[in-house]
Write an enzyme that holds these catalytic residues in place. Structure first.
Site, mmCIF file in Angstrom:
data_model
loop_
_atom_site.group_PDB
_atom_site.id
_atom_site.type_symbol
_atom_site.label_atom_id
_atom_site.label_comp_id
_atom_site.label_asym_id
_atom_site.label_seq_id
_atom_site.Cartn_x
_atom_site.Cartn_y
_atom_site.Cartn_z
ATOM 1 N N CYS A 2 0.835 -1.189 0.000
ATOM 2 C CA CYS A 2 0.000 0.000 0.000
ATOM 3 C C CYS A 2 0.881 1.253 0.000
ATOM 4 O O CYS A 2 1.872 1.326 0.712
ATOM 5 C CB CYS A 2 -0.961 0.109 1.181
ATOM 6 S SG CYS A 2 -2.112 -1.268 1.274
ATOM 7 N N ARG A 27 3.864 -0.049 -4.681
ATOM 8 C CA ARG A 27 3.559 -0.644 -3.381
ATOM 9 C C ARG A 27 2.191 -1.327 -3.351
ATOM 10 O O ARG A 27 1.832 -1.960 -2.366
ATOM 11 C CB ARG A 27 3.601 0.436 -2.296
ATOM 12 C CG ARG A 27 4.937 1.115 -2.184
ATOM 13 C CD ARG A 27 4.930 2.103 -1.054
ATOM 14 N NE ARG A 27 4.707 1.432 0.215
ATOM 15 C CZ ARG A 27 5.659 0.941 0.973
ATOM 16 N NH1 ARG A 27 6.907 1.051 0.614
ATOM 17 N NH2 ARG A 27 5.372 0.338 2.109
ATOM 18 N N TRP A 74 -2.939 -2.530 -1.767
ATOM 19 C CA TRP A 74 -2.667 -3.946 -2.019
ATOM 20 C C TRP A 74 -3.530 -4.673 -0.993
ATOM 21 O O TRP A 74 -3.278 -4.599 0.209
ATOM 22 C CB TRP A 74 -1.183 -4.251 -1.798
ATOM 23 C CG TRP A 74 -0.788 -5.621 -2.248
ATOM 24 C CD1 TRP A 74 -0.322 -5.981 -3.475
ATOM 25 C CD2 TRP A 74 -0.818 -6.824 -1.467
ATOM 26 N NE1 TRP A 74 -0.068 -7.334 -3.510
ATOM 27 C CE2 TRP A 74 -0.367 -7.878 -2.293
ATOM 28 C CE3 TRP A 74 -1.200 -7.130 -0.159
ATOM 29 C CZ2 TRP A 74 -0.268 -9.199 -1.853
ATOM 30 C CZ3 TRP A 74 -1.109 -8.440 0.269
ATOM 31 C CH2 TRP A 74 -0.644 -9.460 -0.574
ATOM 32 N N ASN A 100 -1.950 1.336 6.036
ATOM 33 C CA ASN A 100 -1.108 0.276 5.492
ATOM 34 C C ASN A 100 -0.821 -0.655 6.658
ATOM 35 O O ASN A 100 -0.405 -0.195 7.721
ATOM 36 C CB ASN A 100 0.192 0.889 4.943
ATOM 37 C CG ASN A 100 1.175 -0.159 4.451
ATOM 38 O OD1 ASN A 100 0.795 -1.308 4.210
ATOM 39 N ND2 ASN A 100 2.420 0.238 4.292
ATOM 40 N N GLY A 101 -1.045 -1.952 6.475
ATOM 41 C CA GLY A 101 -0.783 -2.905 7.554
ATOM 42 C C GLY A 101 -2.010 -3.740 7.843
ATOM 43 O O GLY A 101 -2.951 -3.779 7.042
ATOM 44 N N GLU A 494 16.608 -17.406 -9.419
ATOM 45 C CA GLU A 494 16.315 -15.995 -9.673
ATOM 46 C C GLU A 494 15.710 -15.826 -11.072
ATOM 47 O O GLU A 494 14.754 -15.061 -11.253
ATOM 48 C CB GLU A 494 17.595 -15.157 -9.503
ATOM 49 C CG GLU A 494 17.453 -13.679 -9.796
ATOM 50 C CD GLU A 494 16.382 -12.962 -8.981
ATOM 51 O OE1 GLU A 494 15.816 -13.539 -8.044
ATOM 52 O OE2 GLU A 494 16.080 -11.811 -9.324
ATOM 53 N N LYS A 498 11.999 -14.282 -11.750
ATOM 54 C CA LYS A 498 11.758 -13.113 -12.622
ATOM 55 C C LYS A 498 10.691 -13.451 -13.652
ATOM 56 O O LYS A 498 9.778 -12.671 -13.904
ATOM 57 C CB LYS A 498 13.043 -12.671 -13.352
ATOM 58 C CG LYS A 498 14.083 -11.987 -12.520
ATOM 59 C CD LYS A 498 13.752 -10.572 -12.101
ATOM 60 C CE LYS A 498 13.069 -10.465 -10.783
ATOM 61 N NZ LYS A 498 13.787 -10.538 -9.570
ATOM 62 N N GLU A 501 7.194 -13.786 -11.996
ATOM 63 C CA GLU A 501 6.688 -12.508 -11.484
ATOM 64 C C GLU A 501 6.071 -11.634 -12.568
ATOM 65 O O GLU A 501 5.020 -11.061 -12.367
ATOM 66 C CB GLU A 501 7.857 -11.684 -10.904
ATOM 67 C CG GLU A 501 8.200 -11.950 -9.490
ATOM 68 C CD GLU A 501 9.255 -10.965 -9.002
ATOM 69 O OE1 GLU A 501 10.356 -10.940 -9.570
ATOM 70 O OE2 GLU A 501 8.962 -10.226 -8.059
ATOM 71 N N HIS A 517 15.903 -36.969 -9.990
ATOM 72 C CA HIS A 517 15.150 -37.448 -8.829
ATOM 73 C C HIS A 517 13.679 -37.045 -8.890
ATOM 74 O O HIS A 517 12.985 -37.065 -7.880
ATOM 75 C CB HIS A 517 15.807 -36.947 -7.541
ATOM 76 C CG HIS A 517 17.206 -37.425 -7.408
ATOM 77 N ND1 HIS A 517 17.532 -38.701 -7.020
ATOM 78 C CD2 HIS A 517 18.388 -36.816 -7.684
ATOM 79 C CE1 HIS A 517 18.847 -38.850 -7.037
ATOM 80 N NE2 HIS A 517 19.389 -37.710 -7.442
ATOM 81 N N LYS A 616 5.921 -4.174 -4.227
ATOM 82 C CA LYS A 616 7.382 -4.175 -4.122
ATOM 83 C C LYS A 616 7.873 -4.468 -2.710
ATOM 84 O O LYS A 616 8.840 -5.170 -2.523
ATOM 85 C CB LYS A 616 7.940 -2.831 -4.597
ATOM 86 C CG LYS A 616 9.445 -2.808 -4.538
ATOM 87 C CD LYS A 616 10.050 -2.190 -5.742
ATOM 88 C CE LYS A 616 11.546 -2.379 -5.790
ATOM 89 N NZ LYS A 616 11.950 -3.648 -6.395
HETATM 90 C C1 AGP Z 1 11.798 -9.497 -6.359
HETATM 91 O O1 AGP Z 1 11.656 -9.377 -7.726
HETATM 92 C C2 AGP Z 1 10.534 -9.515 -5.622
HETATM 93 N N1 AGP Z 1 9.746 -8.380 -5.870
HETATM 94 C C3 AGP Z 1 10.591 -9.991 -4.195
HETATM 95 O O2 AGP Z 1 10.907 -11.349 -4.220
HETATM 96 C C4 AGP Z 1 11.561 -9.276 -3.227
HETATM 97 O O3 AGP Z 1 12.878 -9.586 -3.572
HETATM 98 C C5 AGP Z 1 11.251 -9.707 -1.791
HETATM 99 O O4 AGP Z 1 9.966 -9.318 -1.456
HETATM 100 C C6 AGP Z 1 12.250 -9.164 -0.793
HETATM 101 O O5 AGP Z 1 12.219 -7.770 -0.746
HETATM 102 P P1 AGP Z 1 13.331 -6.954 0.013
HETATM 103 O O6 AGP Z 1 14.620 -7.215 -0.700
HETATM 104 O O7 AGP Z 1 12.895 -5.531 -0.067
HETATM 105 O O8 AGP Z 1 13.383 -7.466 1.417
#
Ligand code: AGP
Length: 621
Positions: A2, A27, A74, A100-101, A494, A498, A501, A517, A616
């Site tokens: 948020c 956010r 969010w 937010n929260g 990673e 990506k 996501e 396996h 984010k």
């Molecule tokens: C990365 O592309 C993501 N958006 C997510 O996995 C992110 O890395 C994760 O939420 C951790 O965030 P931070 O590094 O701000 O702690």
């Protein structure tokens, strides 16, 4: 999660609040809303969807005022509907609130109020909080907020308007971040510093259990117990232009392309220039790593370490996993890499002989913060590796290694991953050096090569079109299986993250040796295998795994080292990265995977900077 923005001052609040929300949309973006106060009249506009929808709505039914608050959501409690969008007004119309929260005891409170005949218009915890404050409000807003906070459990950042007060608004922090800024006759609040940069660089980072009163006179800060506190500010040297896309279609592409310069910045002053000699005492002579000024633990502390824990979430955890491999090799310590959400709920051995490293681009991730608090309580020596030196993680741990990547706006982390790889590599090698496990010769080879990496990265970045064409030819793939060994397994994770996501295409990553396996059962002509196979110690074994996948008709996309002609024979597509030291291949192999994900998502028409269901910064558990 948020985005929150608030303003009071002589200018039109609507424009400033909407501008802030656009900046904070990373956010959360499932609904948005604003409240504008014009004297004692508060107008509210909210809608499902992005801030652009809200702007369009306001263009038809304009609201104005010199004080305003806004929110981009969010969803946690209650679905994505207009009713659940913020701001929320209590049923008596006295309090307007954005949040937010998560208010954890909102069911309990909601039932208590419902029994008294209160009818809520939304399913949110926020509306219950608004009513609680309203019910406690007589003529002292600060007192009502304090009394409400004493009854609320959970985590919350609130921004509050009172309908009978037109010259002040209030902010509350218990958990999620809130930053404040004041300029002549104006006072702003936001979830993130990026939204305030056009107006001020002097930022007040609210601490937990604080309430702020914002007016044209400035900011008055109070503790939850009502005591007045000093309104301390810090100067942030990020530039507002850093938060603009410039000529790029997406922040993600801009940030991928910035990685060469990020790497240079992260390394600057921390590795001696091989031509000029090292800058610190430790690196006397040419080259060498120098973290003397930043490493927060004494020589004696460092010698006593027996364990190193690397703890993080998501992409940051993948950087931690790469660093974990390096730590296995160079520190001689017992190394543990773990997702923060798991680390915090296990019975991890963690004491004064443990160096616990918490990696987070934002420094606000709820699980990482909780894990760090736990490790600190157990006596571990804790260090934050973060891009946000004023974040909660950095402030709470007090020991920080900064990434220096500049603001990252794209939800999918890219340039901060590069900064994390660099900062963690230096840190691990530094510890290895102190532990006597890194020879001077190896140190120099690695640091000289680190200094060359930005150029090599730029060479890869110049081949975006090759990766776009490759993505085009796999746009109908059913999914992708990423394989790699050692640090290349972490890079595979990673790459898969990506892709998931931002393209929403299924992707999974496995240690290449694990394929037999189980995962091999899913291979067929419709499931491309992305093999991360640089020429390192594990290359031949990975090559065997590639052949196994090929024998099951899976198309092979290899990310390999320049000059590797063998791998061509077993692959449908190869992307070659420049050669480097074995330990540093992750810096190079990750970039084609970022670009491949970016182009595939673009071809599939996805919302690259605002992928569905994501935010984010994950500030709730
Ligand atoms: C990365 O592309 C993501 N958006 C997510 O996995 C992110 O890395 C994760 O939420 C951790 O965030 P931070 O590094 O701000 O702690």
């Amino acid at each position: 999660m948020c985005g929150i923005m608030g303003y009071i001052g002589p200018r039109d609040a609507a424009g400033i609040v909407l501008g802030g929300l656009e900046c904070l949309e990373y956010r959360g973006y499932d609904s948005a809303g604003v409240a504008l106060a014009e004297g004692h009249k508060i107008g509210i506009s909210k809608c499902v969807g992005s801030v652009a929808n809200l702007k369009a709505q306001l263009a038809k039914n304009a609201l104005s005022g010199k004080m305003g608050i806004g929110h981009t959501r969010w969803a946690t409690h209650g679905g994505v509907t207009r009713e659940n969008a913020h701001p929320h007004v209590d049923p008596d119309g006295k309090v307007v609130l954005i949040h937010n929260g998560i208010v954890e005891n909102f069911h309990e409170l909601g039932e208590e109020f419902s029994k008294k005949g209160v009818r809520f218009a939304s399913e949110t915890d926020t509306e219950v909080a608004a009513f609680l404050i309203s019910s406690l409000y007589k003529d002292d807003p600060l007192l009502a907020i304090r009394e409400a906070c004493a009854r609320l459990r959970g985590s919350f950042a609130f921004v509050i308007l009172f309908s009978d007060i037109d010259d002040r608004y209030y902010c509350v922090r218990k958990g999620p971040p809130l930053v404040l800024g004041a300029a002549a006759g104006e006072a702003f609040c936001a979830s993130d510093v990026t939204a305030l940069l056009p107006y001020t660089h002097d930022i007040l980072f609210m601490e937990d259990d604080e309430i702020a009163e914002l007016s044209t006179e400035g900011i008055a800060l109070y503790g939850f117990d009502g005591t007045r506190k000093e309104a301390r500010t810090k100067t942030v040297d990020w530039d507002a232009s850093m938060t603009s896309k410039g000529m790029y279609p997406h922040f993600m592409l801009k940030e991928i392309e910035e990685q060469g310069s990020v790497l240079r910045k992260t390394l600057t002053g921390r590795i001696g220039n091989a031509d000029e000699g090292g800058s610190g005492e430790e690196s006397a002579g040419k080259g060498g790593i120098d973290l003397n000024a930043e490493f927060p633990f004494s020589e004696e502390n460092a010698r006593s370490f027996r364990r190193v824990h690397l703890v993080a979430c998501g992409t940051s955890c993948h950087a931690a996993a790469v660093a974990g491999r390096l730590a296995d090799k160079f520190t001689g310590l017992d190394v543990r890499v773990e997702a923060a959400s798991e680390y915090r709920s296990g019975s991890v051995i963690c004491d004064a002989q443990t160096l616990a490293i918490f990696v987070s681009q934002s420094g606000e991730t709820a699980d990482t913060l909780a894990a760090a608090r736990q490790a600190r309580a157990k006596g571990a020596r804790c260090l934050a590796v973060t891009n946000a030196v004023n974040s909660s993680l950095a402030r709470e741990l007090g020991a920080v290694l900064e990434l220096r990547a500049g603001p990252e706006i794209g939800v999918a982390a890219t340039k901060t991953f590069m900064g994390q790889l660099a900062a963690l590599t230096l840190l691990v090698l530094w510890i290895g050096k102190r532990k006597g496990n890194l020879s001077r010769e190896k140190e120099l080879r690695l640091t000289e090569e680190l200094a060359r990496l930005p150029m090599k990265l730029e060479k890869i970045l110049g081949q975006g079109e090759t990766l776009r064409k490759m993505a085009e030819s796999y746009k109908d793939a059913f999914g992708f299986l990423f394989i790699g060994r050692g640090a290349s397994h972490a890079i595979g994770m990673e790459g898969a993250l990506k892709l998931k996501e931002i393209s929403y295409v299924h992707a999974e990553a496995h240690a290449a040796g694990e394929m037999k396996h189980g995962p091999i059962a899913i291979l067929d002509v419709h499931l491309p295998v992305v093999a991360i196979a640089p020429k390192d110690d594990l290359y031949e074994k990975t090559l065997s795994n590639i052949q196994e996948a090929r024998a099951r008709n899976a198309p092979i996309i290899a990310v390999a080292s320049e000059g590797d002609e063998d791998i061509r024979r077993f692959s449908n597509d190869c992307f070659f990265v420049p050669g480097t030291e074995n330990e540093l291949t992750p810096f190079l192999t990750v970039v084609p995977l970022q670009l491949f994900a970016y182009h595939l998502a673009s071809i599939l028409g996805r919302e690259i900077d605002r992928p569905r269901n994501l935010a984010k910064s994950v500030t709730v558990e």
